[in-house]
Motif scaffolding. Structure first.
Motif, PDB file in Angstrom:
ATOM      1  N   ALA A   1       5.497  -4.697 -15.195  1.00  0.00           N
ATOM      2  CA  ALA A   1       3.700  -5.066 -15.379  1.00  0.00           C
ATOM      3  C   ALA A   1       3.082  -5.940 -14.823  1.00  0.00           C
ATOM      4  N   GLY A   2       3.252  -7.050 -15.393  1.00  0.00           N
ATOM      5  CA  GLY A   2       2.895  -8.766 -14.779  1.00  0.00           C
ATOM      6  C   GLY A   2       2.753  -8.287 -13.801  1.00  0.00           C
ATOM      7  N   HIS A   3       3.077  -8.060 -12.523  1.00  0.00           N
ATOM      8  CA  HIS A   3       3.524  -7.535 -10.777  1.00  0.00           C
ATOM      9  C   HIS A   3       2.266  -6.114 -10.564  1.00  0.00           C
ATOM     10  N   PRO A   4       1.343  -6.450  -9.941  1.00  0.00           N
ATOM     11  CA  PRO A   4       0.828  -5.552  -9.428  1.00  0.00           C
ATOM     12  C   PRO A   4       1.489  -4.300  -8.135  1.00  0.00           C
ATOM     13  N   TYR A   5       0.998  -4.133  -8.364  1.00  0.00           N
ATOM     14  CA  TYR A   5       2.229  -2.801  -7.900  1.00  0.00           C
ATOM     15  C   TYR A   5       3.746  -2.556  -7.131  1.00  0.00           C
ATOM     16  N   ASN A   6       4.315  -2.653  -8.699  1.00  0.00           N
ATOM     17  CA  ASN A   6       5.444  -3.081  -8.814  1.00  0.00           C
ATOM     18  C   ASN A   6       6.746  -2.147  -8.181  1.00  0.00           C
ATOM     19  N   ALA A   7       6.130  -0.319  -8.403  1.00  0.00           N
ATOM     20  CA  ALA A   7       6.669   1.220  -7.965  1.00  0.00           C
ATOM     21  C   ALA A   7       6.870   1.030  -9.051  1.00  0.00           C
TER      22      ALA A   7
ATOM     23  N   TYR B   1       1.117  18.751   0.006  1.00  0.00           N
ATOM     24  CA  TYR B   1       0.994  17.827   0.296  1.00  0.00           C
ATOM     25  C   TYR B   1      -0.123  16.584  -0.301  1.00  0.00           C
ATOM     26  N   ALA B   2      -1.413  17.894  -0.360  1.00  0.00           N
ATOM     27  CA  ALA B   2      -2.164  17.002  -1.528  1.00  0.00           C
ATOM     28  C   ALA B   2      -1.886  16.604  -2.847  1.00  0.00           C
ATOM     29  N   LEU B   3      -1.074  17.465  -3.446  1.00  0.00           N
ATOM     30  CA  LEU B   3      -0.340  17.434  -4.355  1.00  0.00           C
ATOM     31  C   LEU B   3       0.503  16.768  -4.953  1.00  0.00           C
ATOM     32  N   GLY B   4       0.797  16.987  -3.515  1.00  0.00           N
ATOM     33  CA  GLY B   4       1.606  14.940  -4.143  1.00  0.00           C
ATOM     34  C   GLY B   4       1.193  13.982  -4.135  1.00  0.00           C
ATOM     35  N   VAL B   5       0.027  14.195  -2.794  1.00  0.00           N
ATOM     36  CA  VAL B   5      -0.849  12.427  -2.304  1.00  0.00           C
ATOM     37  C   VAL B   5      -1.669  12.206  -4.230  1.00  0.00           C
ATOM     38  N   LEU B   6      -1.276  13.205  -4.765  1.00  0.00           N
ATOM     39  CA  LEU B   6      -2.330  13.225  -5.710  1.00  0.00           C
ATOM     40  C   LEU B   6      -1.228  12.958  -7.128  1.00  0.00           C
ATOM     41  N   HIS B   7      -0.393  12.924  -7.136  1.00  0.00           N
ATOM     42  CA  HIS B   7       0.528  12.644  -8.056  1.00  0.00           C
ATOM     43  C   HIS B   7       0.761  11.294  -7.911  1.00  0.00           C
ATOM     44  N   ALA B   8       1.429  10.476  -6.202  1.00  0.00           N
ATOM     45  CA  ALA B   8       1.545   9.096  -6.004  1.00  0.00           C
ATOM     46  C   ALA B   8       0.114   8.656  -6.607  1.00  0.00           C
ATOM     47  N   ASP B   9      -0.947   8.864  -6.588  1.00  0.00           N
ATOM     48  CA  ASP B   9      -2.303   8.372  -6.620  1.00  0.00           C
ATOM     49  C   ASP B   9      -2.309   7.931  -8.391  1.00  0.00           C
ATOM     50  N   GLN B  10      -1.738   9.294  -9.107  1.00  0.00           N
ATOM     51  CA  GLN B  10      -1.825   8.734 -10.794  1.00  0.00           C
ATOM     52  C   GLN B  10      -1.230   7.970 -11.431  1.00  0.00           C
ATOM     53  N   ARG B  11       0.696   8.105 -10.709  1.00  0.00           N
ATOM     54  CA  ARG B  11       0.981   7.718 -10.997  1.00  0.00           C
ATOM     55  C   ARG B  11       1.109   6.091 -10.778  1.00  0.00           C
ATOM     56  N   HIS B  12      -0.022   5.720  -9.511  1.00  0.00           N
ATOM     57  CA  HIS B  12      -0.001   4.363  -9.272  1.00  0.00           C
ATOM     58  C   HIS B  12      -1.296   4.098 -10.473  1.00  0.00           C
ATOM     59  N   GLU B  13      -2.019   5.048 -11.256  1.00  0.00           N
ATOM     60  CA  GLU B  13      -3.264   4.309 -11.878  1.00  0.00           C
ATOM     61  C   GLU B  13      -2.103   4.142 -13.309  1.00  0.00           C
ATOM     62  N   VAL B  14      -1.105   4.754 -13.494  1.00  0.00           N
ATOM     63  CA  VAL B  14       0.104   5.041 -14.751  1.00  0.00           C
ATOM     64  C   VAL B  14      -0.059   3.060 -14.281  1.00  0.00           C
ATOM     65  N   GLU B  15       0.739   2.661 -13.482  1.00  0.00           N
ATOM     66  CA  GLU B  15       0.838   1.294 -12.960  1.00  0.00           C
ATOM     67  C   GLU B  15       0.037   0.476 -13.363  1.00  0.00           C
ATOM     68  N   ALA B  16      -1.479   0.122 -13.045  1.00  0.00           N
ATOM     69  CA  ALA B  16      -2.309   0.044 -12.683  1.00  0.00           C
ATOM     70  C   ALA B  16      -2.576  -0.639 -14.495  1.00  0.00           C
ATOM     71  N   ALA B  17      -2.640   0.675 -15.172  1.00  0.00           N
ATOM     72  CA  ALA B  17      -2.909   0.490 -16.991  1.00  0.00           C
ATOM     73  C   ALA B  17      -1.557  -0.040 -17.725  1.00  0.00           C
ATOM     74  N   ARG B  18      -0.561   0.037 -17.183  1.00  0.00           N
ATOM     75  CA  ARG B  18       0.466  -1.105 -17.511  1.00  0.00           C
ATOM     76  C   ARG B  18       0.287  -2.719 -17.148  1.00  0.00           C
ATOM     77  N   PHE B  19      -0.588  -2.938 -16.260  1.00  0.00           N
ATOM     78  CA  PHE B  19      -0.957  -4.159 -15.906  1.00  0.00           C
ATOM     79  C   PHE B  19      -1.781  -4.526 -16.153  1.00  0.00           C
ATOM     80  N   ALA B  20      -2.347  -3.949 -16.431  1.00  0.00           N
ATOM     81  CA  ALA B  20      -4.384  -4.542 -17.521  1.00  0.00           C
ATOM     82  C   ALA B  20      -3.502  -5.113 -18.725  1.00  0.00           C
ATOM     83  N   PHE B  21      -2.614  -3.646 -19.145  1.00  0.00           N
ATOM     84  CA  PHE B  21      -2.654  -4.199 -20.993  1.00  0.00           C
ATOM     85  C   PHE B  21      -2.078  -4.921 -21.139  1.00  0.00           C
ATOM     86  N   GLN B  22      -1.225  -5.567 -19.859  1.00  0.00           N
ATOM     87  CA  GLN B  22      -0.346  -6.895 -19.928  1.00  0.00           C
ATOM     88  C   GLN B  22      -1.208  -7.935 -19.665  1.00  0.00           C
ATOM     89  N   GLN B  23      -1.967  -7.898 -18.972  1.00  0.00           N
ATOM     90  CA  GLN B  23      -2.994  -9.292 -18.862  1.00  0.00           C
ATOM     91  C   GLN B  23      -3.911  -8.666 -20.136  1.00  0.00           C
TER      92      GLN B  23
END
Length: 396
Positions: free
Chosen positions: A275-281, A364-386
């Motif tokens: 989680a300490g690495h941004p955008y680790n997928a 397609y739009a819902l798939g992009v939206l799902h990926a966007d929110q999963r990226h937000e999950v990842e960003a929140a984990r990074f923020a928590f780690q920091q």
């Protein structure tokens, strides 16, 4: 501890009175002929706040309380808190997803200037009192605005959600430092914009229906004999706390330390190095799984969020209401709240994408939206780690 429980029970009774008065005013049309949603929303939030603190104290300090009474109260308090939280959760989730759809399609979201506490990058909307009527009534105009907009932002554009201090942007987007790997074609932008309108309409129908059902469930719960039994127990708690005979001479600090250690152990089990690495997928793993169950990797983070809340409540019991705010715990809790909101929003987008016979552009739009929110999950984990890695600065 007895004083803390009495204070929270008093807050519960006060919030209950405000909720009943707000409901009466809404039924009568209010003093000026109209009643806004702020009164019931604020009263329900105050009820949940008091219930969470009472329930958390019963959990942390249960050796000092009458076991039969505390074990019978905790499930009832959890039921009440969960029931009251659902309506606001659905309204906030819909608002979050509509904001993300407009951001991803390059359209201007009309409510961005009026919705308090909702960051465009997908931050938690939980800080805003989002009334169900406001969400449901304005959704059509927002969706219509998205349908008419052909400005066509890139599908991967991300204006927020990552830790503000990281200074990093997602690779392959317009906000990245270098050129994008592959510019989005006009067809991609068109599909997202057209699909975003239909996806927004679909999400609006599903989540507004869920919010309406949650509202009905809340009204039924508040009028049930089960709720009145809980309210009676809390009213007795305001005057008489059922402590064990040895509770008055027992030090509370070991129990609070145990709550902190449970939190520390749960955080240690998290993949903080990743989680300490941004955008680790990491948050996108199993993103296409057909299993509709909640994402399995989110569960440990949700558990840490609950343990962090228990730790905060235990500190409130020890330090009192005048204790200074621990910024480290506050920012960590906010990051975990964003994690929870983004995870549930991604699940809502995935659930909508499973709707039979939807158009390809909508899917397609819902798939992009799902990926966007999963990226937000990842960003929140990074923020928590920091925030969690920061050491608390104390005075000698």
């Amino acid at each position: 501890m007895a004083g803390y429980l009495r204070a929270q029970a008093t807050e519960f009774l006060r919030a209950l009175r405000l909720h009943r008065e707000a409901g009466t005013a809404a039924a009568a049309g209010g003093p000026n002929g109209a009643a806004g949603p702020e009164g019931p929303v604020d009263a329900a939030r105050a009820l949940r706040r008091a219930v969470r603190r009472i329930s958390g104290s019963l959990h942390t300090f249960r050796p000092l309380l009458d076991p039969d009474w505390s074990e019978s109260m905790r499930p009832e308090l959890a039921w009440l808190s969960g029931t009251l939280a659902m309506e606001h959760a659905y309204a906030a989730r819909l608002e979050r997803l509509l904001v993300a759809l407009h951001r991803l399609s390059g359209a201007v979201f009309p409510a961005q200037s009026t919705v308090g506490g909702a960051a465009v990058g997908g931050a938690a909307v939980g800080g805003a009192a989002v009334g169900g009527a406001a969400v449901g009534g304005a959704a059509g105009s927002r969706i219509a605005g998205a349908a008419g907009s052909r400005t066509g932002g890139t599908a991967g554009s991300r204006t927020g959600g990552a830790d503000p201090g990281s200074g990093k942007a997602e690779p392959g987007t317009a906000g990245a430092a270098g050129p994008p790997a592959r510019p989005a074609s006009a067809t991609d932008r068109g599909n997202l914009t057209v699909g975003a309108a239909k996806a927004g309409a679909l999400l609006d129908r599903q989540l507004t229906l869920a919010r309406t059902r949650a509202h009905s469930s809340s009204l039924q719960a508040l009028g049930s004999s089960r709720f009145h039994a809980v309210a009676d127990h809390v009213a007795l708690l305001a005057s008489d706390v059922p402590l064990t005979p040895a509770a008055t001479a027992t030090d509370l600090r070991p129990l609070a330390v145990a709550a902190r250690e449970r939190l520390t152990d749960a955080v240690t089990a998290l993949p903080l190095v990743t989680a300490g690495h941004p955008y680790n997928a990491e948050a996108l793993i199993h993103g296409l799984s057909p299993d509709p169950a909640p994402h399995p990797q989110d569960a440990p983070w949700h558990q840490v969020r609950l343990l962090l809340r228990l730790h905060r409540y235990a500190r409130e019991v020890l330090d009192g209401a005048d204790a200074p705010v621990d910024v480290r715990l506050l920012t960590a809790g906010q990051a975990l709240d964003r994690h929870r909101d983004a995870s549930e929003a991604a699940a809502a987008a995935a659930q909508a994408a499973r709707t039979p016979r939807i158009a390809p552009a909508t899917a397609y739009a819902l798939g992009v939206l799902h990926a966007d929110q999963r990226h937000e999950v990842e960003a929140a984990r990074f923020a928590f780690q920091q925030s969690w890695q920061k050491q608390t600065v104390g005075t000698p």
